[in-house]
Design a protein around this motif. Sequence first.
Motif, mmCIF file in Angstrom:
data_model
loop_
_atom_site.group_PDB
_atom_site.id
_atom_site.type_symbol
_atom_site.label_atom_id
_atom_site.label_comp_id
_atom_site.label_asym_id
_atom_site.label_seq_id
_atom_site.Cartn_x
_atom_site.Cartn_y
_atom_site.Cartn_z
ATOM 1 N N PRO A 9 45.757 41.483 38.129
ATOM 2 C CA PRO A 9 44.815 40.645 37.386
ATOM 3 C C PRO A 9 43.365 41.106 37.411
ATOM 4 O O PRO A 9 42.646 40.890 36.444
ATOM 5 C CB PRO A 9 44.967 39.268 38.035
ATOM 6 N N GLN A 10 42.906 41.730 38.493
ATOM 7 C CA GLN A 10 41.503 42.144 38.561
ATOM 8 C C GLN A 10 41.164 43.196 37.506
ATOM 9 O O GLN A 10 40.099 43.160 36.908
ATOM 10 C CB GLN A 10 41.155 42.654 39.956
ATOM 11 N N SER A 11 42.060 44.125 37.279
ATOM 12 C CA SER A 11 41.824 45.179 36.277
ATOM 13 C C SER A 11 42.401 44.816 34.907
ATOM 14 O O SER A 11 42.181 45.534 33.941
ATOM 15 C CB SER A 11 42.440 46.492 36.742
ATOM 16 N N ARG A 12 43.160 43.712 34.861
ATOM 17 C CA ARG A 12 43.861 43.290 33.642
ATOM 18 C C ARG A 12 44.771 44.410 33.126
ATOM 19 O O ARG A 12 44.838 44.692 31.941
ATOM 20 C CB ARG A 12 42.878 42.837 32.573
ATOM 21 N N CYS A 13 45.478 45.042 34.057
ATOM 22 C CA CYS A 13 46.395 46.127 33.709
ATOM 23 C C CYS A 13 47.817 45.767 34.124
ATOM 24 O O CYS A 13 48.040 45.086 35.122
ATOM 25 C CB CYS A 13 45.993 47.418 34.408
ATOM 26 N N LEU A 14 48.755 46.251 33.337
ATOM 27 C CA LEU A 14 50.169 46.148 33.642
ATOM 28 C C LEU A 14 50.647 47.537 34.021
ATOM 29 O O LEU A 14 50.365 48.513 33.314
ATOM 30 C CB LEU A 14 50.942 45.635 32.425
ATOM 31 N N PHE A 15 51.327 47.633 35.140
ATOM 32 C CA PHE A 15 51.889 48.904 35.590
ATOM 33 C C PHE A 15 53.394 48.856 35.383
ATOM 34 O O PHE A 15 54.028 47.831 35.640
ATOM 35 C CB PHE A 15 51.563 49.137 37.067
ATOM 36 N N ILE A 51 54.138 46.927 43.615
ATOM 37 C CA ILE A 51 53.398 45.778 44.122
ATOM 38 C C ILE A 51 51.925 46.159 44.241
ATOM 39 O O ILE A 51 51.590 47.210 44.788
ATOM 40 C CB ILE A 51 53.978 45.272 45.465
ATOM 41 N N ALA A 52 51.061 45.299 43.674
ATOM 42 C CA ALA A 52 49.618 45.501 43.772
ATOM 43 C C ALA A 52 49.136 44.920 45.096
ATOM 44 O O ALA A 52 49.527 43.813 45.474
ATOM 45 C CB ALA A 52 48.909 44.833 42.606
ATOM 46 N N LEU A 73 44.262 52.488 42.470
ATOM 47 C CA LEU A 73 44.377 51.806 41.175
ATOM 48 C C LEU A 73 43.459 52.404 40.112
ATOM 49 O O LEU A 73 43.833 52.494 38.943
ATOM 50 C CB LEU A 73 44.074 50.316 41.321
ATOM 51 N N GLU A 74 42.269 52.798 40.479
ATOM 52 C CA GLU A 74 41.323 53.317 39.507
ATOM 53 C C GLU A 74 41.644 54.758 39.106
ATOM 54 O O GLU A 74 41.652 55.101 37.931
ATOM 55 C CB GLU A 74 39.905 53.246 40.054
#
Length: 112
Positions: A9-15, A51-52, A73-74
Amino acid sequence: VQTSLEYEPQSRCLFSGGIDGTLCRWSLGSLEHSLADTRKGHHKQAINDLIAINDIDMLASASSDGSILMWDLELMKPMRTFRAHKKGAHKLAYSDDYRLLLSSGLDQEACV
């Protein structure tokens, strides 16, 4: 074929993790995916779980090849590799309270 999904949710990305061991990052702000967001060759078999881990800005991936990778993540770069399961890593869990990553494997073992 995608075999696992994790929303961060922090980056609004789906992996997503693929049957061929490919990890992809999808920006939900634009719903775009680019080749720069795809990582191949780090896992040799299917990615079974993702898992994030938000308190350290990392993503963990578990693969049928037995490896568990910790991804920045970045940068979308693996920072650490664990080889915990001889028959494949199947599922991951993270304890915020104890800051521990747990895994279960196809070898009927659980690892911390």
